[in-house]
Enzyme design. Sequence first.
Site, short mmCIF file in Angstrom:
data_model
loop_
_atom_site.label_atom_id
_atom_site.label_comp_id
_atom_site.label_asym_id
_atom_site.label_seq_id
_atom_site.Cartn_x
_atom_site.Cartn_y
_atom_site.Cartn_z
N HIS A 225 0.83 -1.20 0.00
CA HIS A 225 0.00 0.00 0.00
C HIS A 225 0.87 1.26 0.00
CE1 HIS A 225 -3.89 -2.09 1.62
NE2 HIS A 225 -3.45 -2.61 0.50
N GLU B 203 1.34 3.66 2.18
CA GLU B 203 2.12 3.93 3.37
C GLU B 203 3.41 3.12 3.39
OE1 GLU B 203 -2.28 4.10 4.71
OE2 GLU B 203 -1.06 3.14 3.16
N SER C 185 -22.27 3.96 -37.57
CA SER C 185 -21.93 5.09 -36.71
C SER C 185 -20.49 5.55 -36.91
CB SER C 185 -22.13 4.70 -35.24
OG SER C 185 -21.28 3.61 -34.90
N ARG D 148 -10.69 3.44 -21.33
CA ARG D 148 -10.91 2.00 -21.15
C ARG D 148 -9.89 1.40 -20.18
NH1 ARG D 148 -12.18 0.04 -27.42
NH2 ARG D 148 -14.22 1.10 -27.59
N THR E 68 -25.11 -3.11 -31.23
CA THR E 68 -23.76 -2.58 -31.42
C THR E 68 -22.78 -3.69 -31.77
OG1 THR E 68 -24.13 -0.73 -29.90
CG2 THR E 68 -21.85 -1.38 -30.28
N ASP F 165 -21.44 -2.98 -35.44
CA ASP F 165 -20.10 -2.37 -35.37
C ASP F 165 -18.99 -3.40 -35.20
OD1 ASP F 165 -21.41 0.01 -35.53
OD2 ASP F 165 -20.98 0.67 -33.48
N ARG G 278 -6.49 -0.72 -27.58
CA ARG G 278 -5.43 -0.93 -28.57
C ARG G 278 -4.59 0.32 -28.81
NH1 ARG G 278 -10.07 -2.38 -30.06
NH2 ARG G 278 -10.35 -0.83 -31.72
N GLU H 200 -21.16 1.79 -23.54
CA GLU H 200 -20.83 2.35 -24.85
C GLU H 200 -21.97 2.26 -25.85
OE1 GLU H 200 -17.47 2.14 -27.07
OE2 GLU H 200 -16.17 2.94 -25.52
N LEU I 98 -28.15 2.48 -23.84
CA LEU I 98 -27.91 3.72 -23.10
C LEU I 98 -29.20 4.26 -22.51
CD1 LEU I 98 -25.43 5.32 -25.64
CD2 LEU I 98 -24.91 4.92 -23.23
#
Length: 340
Positions: free
Chosen positions: A50, A52, A170, A186, A198, A202, A209, A282, A288
């Site tokens: 941690h 500390e 899109s 991300r 999607t 898509d 990446r 996304e 959404l």
Amino acid sequence: MDDRRYMKRALELAELGRGSISPNPMVGCVIVHEDTIVGEGYHQEYGKPHAEVNAINAVKDHSVLAKSTAYVTLEPCAHHGKTPPCADLLIQKKIKRVVIASRDPFEKVNGKGIKKLKAAGVEVVIGLHKEEAEKLNIRFFTSIQQERPYVILKWAQTSDGFVARENYDSKWISNQYSRQLVHKWRTEEDAILVGKNTAIYDNPQLTAREWEGKNPIRILLDSNLEVNKDSNLFNDFAPTLIFNSLKEEKKKNLEWIKIDMNNPWSVLRKLHERRVQSVIIEGGSQVLNSFINENCWDEARVFTSKESFEKGVLAPQIDGITREEKIFDDILTFYKNING
């Protein structure tokens, strides 16, 4: 001694752990002796030392610790987890004063670290830059206090308010820089989620990446398992959860989870059980809107381009407080970093 300045430095250090320490909180620590920083550290990786511990290890002469102040952004832990209690270490090293930005809401810590320090005769100051510290760890606090992940909505829309053409294309709403920024985001969050449409139209990979860092857990909402198994989401680049209404199965990095697909809260509860602290939604527009309509979101990041489609799939509509200044600062910093 300028307590505020040293705590600010501790907060800067804590931020360096973003994307590497979940489900733990980000924590920074600064050790000061005679108004000089003699050691500093932050929690760098889940399961590793941690803040500390790292700060104390950075102090060359441990004899000064008995006359030093430790500035810690979150209450030192008081229990044995992956590592020993940090409160015990501060006591063992005879740190005379500890300044803490925020209490830790986790049940095994909450107030117990402070109590240990005070019982050992350590002077404890609590609440310095408390708001900044809690904002820094909003994901951790949301997970502990609300028992769900922190939810970030993200989409790109045209100037006339569309997220895709009528055929669901899109592409090219955003630009290269905004896409690279999204890949950076991300790496900073635990998971990323899309719906069936999607995935089909898509065929996204949902990996980072274009930015160095870890890939998020990929989440697909596919009630009737209609997404083709050749989809990029089924490659082995990242752990992938497929929420559906039909089956439970686990195969390598893929896991099918059967839940109530009509309620986004069911998804969030399952993710919380798996200690997922944050998720980027996304899309598409239907997914959404489902999170917006159920009021299960915390933040929206919306790119608006100069492109105009005139007709197509409408962008979601939200009511909320706009923080354009903060978003602009984030993007400006991003551009400066990538351009040297």
